[in-house]
Design an enzyme around this catalytic site. Sequence first.
Site, mmCIF file in Angstrom:
data_model
loop_
_atom_site.group_PDB
_atom_site.id
_atom_site.type_symbol
_atom_site.label_atom_id
_atom_site.label_comp_id
_atom_site.label_asym_id
_atom_site.label_seq_id
_atom_site.Cartn_x
_atom_site.Cartn_y
_atom_site.Cartn_z
ATOM 1 N N CYS A 179 -6.228 -11.551 -3.765
ATOM 2 C CA CYS A 179 -5.151 -11.694 -2.555
ATOM 3 C C CYS A 179 -5.337 -12.229 -1.134
ATOM 4 O O CYS A 179 -4.851 -13.018 -0.601
ATOM 5 C CB CYS A 179 -3.895 -10.791 -2.599
ATOM 6 S SG CYS A 179 -3.021 -10.568 -4.233
ATOM 7 N N HIS A 233 0.609 -13.393 2.685
ATOM 8 C CA HIS A 233 0.548 -13.449 1.320
ATOM 9 C C HIS A 233 1.819 -12.885 1.280
ATOM 10 O O HIS A 233 2.448 -12.040 1.560
ATOM 11 C CB HIS A 233 -0.968 -12.220 1.230
ATOM 12 C CG HIS A 233 -0.633 -11.998 -0.394
ATOM 13 N ND1 HIS A 233 -0.111 -12.979 -1.385
ATOM 14 C CD2 HIS A 233 -0.560 -11.010 -0.971
ATOM 15 C CE1 HIS A 233 -0.676 -12.270 -2.264
ATOM 16 N NE2 HIS A 233 -0.213 -10.982 -2.148
ATOM 17 N N ASN A 254 3.954 -13.248 -6.715
ATOM 18 C CA ASN A 254 3.317 -13.118 -6.631
ATOM 19 C C ASN A 254 1.896 -13.962 -6.858
ATOM 20 O O ASN A 254 1.525 -13.328 -8.743
ATOM 21 C CB ASN A 254 2.673 -11.222 -6.742
ATOM 22 C CG ASN A 254 1.442 -11.008 -6.056
ATOM 23 O OD1 ASN A 254 0.273 -12.163 -5.661
ATOM 24 N ND2 ASN A 254 1.042 -10.094 -4.845
HETATM 25 O O1 UT7 Z 1 -0.755 -8.515 -3.762
HETATM 26 C C1 UT7 Z 1 -1.920 -7.934 -3.218
HETATM 27 C C2 UT7 Z 1 -1.299 -6.673 -2.583
HETATM 28 N N1 UT7 Z 1 0.333 -6.457 -3.647
HETATM 29 C C3 UT7 Z 1 1.220 -5.379 -3.313
HETATM 30 O O2 UT7 Z 1 1.392 -5.585 -1.867
HETATM 31 C C4 UT7 Z 1 2.088 -4.753 -4.128
HETATM 32 C C5 UT7 Z 1 2.930 -3.728 -3.513
HETATM 33 N N2 UT7 Z 1 3.414 -2.798 -3.793
HETATM 34 C C6 UT7 Z 1 4.821 -3.350 -4.262
HETATM 35 O O3 UT7 Z 1 5.684 -4.633 -4.620
HETATM 36 C C7 UT7 Z 1 6.054 -2.409 -4.773
HETATM 37 O O4 UT7 Z 1 5.241 -1.127 -4.964
HETATM 38 C C8 UT7 Z 1 6.052 -2.379 -6.353
HETATM 39 C C9 UT7 Z 1 7.208 -4.039 -6.211
HETATM 40 C C10 UT7 Z 1 5.213 -2.882 -7.203
HETATM 41 C C11 UT7 Z 1 7.350 -1.190 -6.798
HETATM 42 O O5 UT7 Z 1 8.044 -0.538 -6.294
HETATM 43 P P1 UT7 Z 1 8.444 0.413 -5.503
HETATM 44 O O6 UT7 Z 1 9.756 0.286 -4.727
HETATM 45 O O7 UT7 Z 1 7.458 0.648 -4.893
HETATM 46 O O8 UT7 Z 1 8.640 1.072 -6.415
HETATM 47 P P2 UT7 Z 1 7.173 2.841 -6.937
HETATM 48 O O9 UT7 Z 1 6.474 2.120 -7.899
HETATM 49 O O10 UT7 Z 1 7.087 3.338 -6.768
HETATM 50 O O11 UT7 Z 1 8.438 3.250 -8.476
HETATM 51 C C12 UT7 Z 1 10.199 3.372 -8.667
HETATM 52 C C13 UT7 Z 1 10.681 3.643 -9.663
HETATM 53 C C14 UT7 Z 1 9.519 4.171 -10.841
HETATM 54 O O12 UT7 Z 1 9.979 4.620 -11.545
HETATM 55 P P3 UT7 Z 1 10.532 6.609 -11.383
HETATM 56 O O13 UT7 Z 1 8.749 7.597 -11.639
HETATM 57 O O14 UT7 Z 1 11.354 6.922 -10.023
HETATM 58 O O15 UT7 Z 1 11.937 7.060 -12.208
HETATM 59 C C15 UT7 Z 1 8.798 2.755 -11.706
HETATM 60 O O16 UT7 Z 1 8.192 3.678 -12.768
HETATM 61 O O17 UT7 Z 1 10.927 2.083 -10.410
HETATM 62 C C16 UT7 Z 1 9.992 2.344 -11.802
HETATM 63 N N3 UT7 Z 1 9.805 0.938 -11.956
HETATM 64 C C17 UT7 Z 1 10.238 -0.154 -13.289
HETATM 65 N N4 UT7 Z 1 11.659 -0.146 -13.118
HETATM 66 C C18 UT7 Z 1 12.142 -0.660 -13.403
HETATM 67 C C19 UT7 Z 1 8.218 0.373 -11.877
HETATM 68 N N5 UT7 Z 1 8.657 -1.068 -12.410
HETATM 69 C C20 UT7 Z 1 9.795 -1.070 -12.833
HETATM 70 C C21 UT7 Z 1 10.686 -2.546 -13.572
HETATM 71 N N6 UT7 Z 1 11.345 -2.276 -13.019
HETATM 72 N N7 UT7 Z 1 9.734 -3.807 -13.068
#
Ligand code: UT7
Length: 301
Positions: free
Chosen positions: A88, A227, A257
């Site tokens: 990215c 980004h 993204n």
């Molecule tokens: O481009 C390069 C740089 N990339 C980035 O900067 C990406 C940075 N990361 C993010 O944008 C976020 O971390 C995400 C959008 C990918 C994820 O959001 P989050 O708030 O960090 O969620 P998490 O990974 O902590 O997951 C929280 C919960 C989990 O469930 P449990 O374990 O709490 O039951 C995940 O399994 O959300 C769940 N989850 C989803 N639920 C519904 C993860 N993906 C999804 C989904 N739909 N698509």
Amino acid sequence: MVDTSADWIVSRTGIHRRRIAADSESTSSLATAAGLAALKRAGLSAADLDMVIVATSSPDSLVPATACRVQAALGAFGASAFDVNTACTGFLYALTIASRFIETGSTKSVLVIGAECLSRLLDWDDRNTCVLFGDGAGAIVLQATSGTAGVQHSILGADGRGGDLIQIPLGSGRRPSTQSVIDGSHWIKVCGNEVFRWASRIIVSAIRQLCLETGLALDEIDWIVPHQANDRILHCAAKDLAIPLDRFVRNLADYGNTAAASIPIALAEAAEGGRFLPGDRLVLVGFGGGLTWGAALLEWG
Ligand code: UT7
């Protein structure tokens, strides 16, 4: 296909919609279209180009470079051509390389493109990644100029110790391709939460470092073109830097993204919308796989 909801995606990422390339399209075809549009705006033809750089982490092929395919499609036969893969942050690395070449006086016109077809590398059964990424391309033409407008300074950084946090493991050396397809290592993998925390810190420290090295005060920045990975990262950055959110160019809602393409798409869209005025100071900032990051100060011409 996966257990998710529009509410989750919108509230956790800010993404409302995104674009997926048609079967007939590829990273090089999107890059070529963006390159043609940039040449048209610049009033140049492909024959004027000395260099074509494509920033991408989803190249059409390992060899030839996607930039070579674009060079041929454009008919820019006087130009050197190569790819940059810093995920990215690719556009910031490519922009910096291009501006350094121009500063040496050896190169006059460079087409810098960020282009991705990440939909081809998504595991549509993995809800952690399949809701995040989109396809697209954006391009700029950089030219030597006697005025102050243009790229004034840039910083680049990398920390390979975080390489496992964002990965597309398939490559040439580690494992045979047949094995990769069986074990799914051709799909993009992201440790979202860890990357989120790192990204929220690095976007702020990159902007601060750029300001420190240029003597620019934070309140002298007219626009930040970041980004587009997650709107919550941009909200955190605006709060930490005490810069109003409306000075951040944000279009993640419409494209998701798009990795190396996100900054030039945001830049082009804002420019076409007439948001930048001559003399405006723009800070471009990127972060992503590698781990890598970068920031550049531009004066709008
Ligand atoms: O481009 C390069 C740089 N990339 C980035 O900067 C990406 C940075 N990361 C993010 O944008 C976020 O971390 C995400 C959008 C990918 C994820 O959001 P989050 O708030 O960090 O969620 P998490 O990974 O902590 O997951 C929280 C919960 C989990 O469930 P449990 O374990 O709490 O039951 C995940 O399994 O959300 C769940 N989850 C989803 N639920 C519904 C993860 N993906 C999804 C989904 N739909 N698509």
